[in-house]
Design a protein around this motif. Structure first.
Motif, PDB file in Angstrom:
ATOM      1  N   ILE A   2       0.839  -1.198   0.000  1.00  0.00           N
ATOM      2  CA  ILE A   2       0.000   0.000   0.000  1.00  0.00           C
ATOM      3  C   ILE A   2       0.878   1.253   0.000  1.00  0.00           C
ATOM      4  O   ILE A   2       0.572   2.236  -0.680  1.00  0.00           O
ATOM      5  N   THR A   3       1.987   1.210   0.719  1.00  0.00           N
ATOM      6  CA  THR A   3       2.898   2.351   0.767  1.00  0.00           C
ATOM      7  C   THR A   3       3.483   2.634  -0.613  1.00  0.00           C
ATOM      8  O   THR A   3       3.593   3.796  -1.021  1.00  0.00           O
ATOM      9  N   TYR A   6       0.867   4.292  -2.723  1.00  0.00           N
ATOM     10  CA  TYR A   6       0.702   5.667  -2.246  1.00  0.00           C
ATOM     11  C   TYR A   6       1.828   6.561  -2.772  1.00  0.00           C
ATOM     12  O   TYR A   6       1.579   7.677  -3.243  1.00  0.00           O
ATOM     13  N   MET A  10       1.388   9.757  -5.267  1.00  0.00           N
ATOM     14  CA  MET A  10       1.833  11.077  -4.819  1.00  0.00           C
ATOM     15  C   MET A  10       2.870  11.678  -5.769  1.00  0.00           C
ATOM     16  O   MET A  10       2.872  12.892  -6.000  1.00  0.00           O
TER      17      MET A  10
END
Length: 70
Positions: A2-3, A6, A10
């Protein structure tokens, strides 16, 4: 996992905001829109129409091209 997703989202959000800053400041100073590219997706002006195409330029992730005032 998930990181990583993300971070990817971003980075592209920052890239869009960065190039949009060039667009806004160019328009505010009298320049005309020519093209806006993020990644390989490009929005460009062809006459009076806006069109999409794909274009990849080595070494760049985005680009905003403006035409100077006459």
């Amino acid at each position: 996992m998930i990181t990583l997703v993300y971070i990817f989202v971003m980075i592209y959000t920052q890239l869009i905001l960065h190039e949009a800053g060039h667009l806004v400041c160019g328009l505010a100073s009298g320049y005309r829109f020519s093209s806006f590219r993020v990644g390989s997706l490009m929005l460009f002006k062809d006459g009076d129409q806006l069109k999409f195409k794909t274009l990849s330029i080595a070494g760049t992730d985005g680009q905003c091209l403006m035409l100077p005032p006459q």
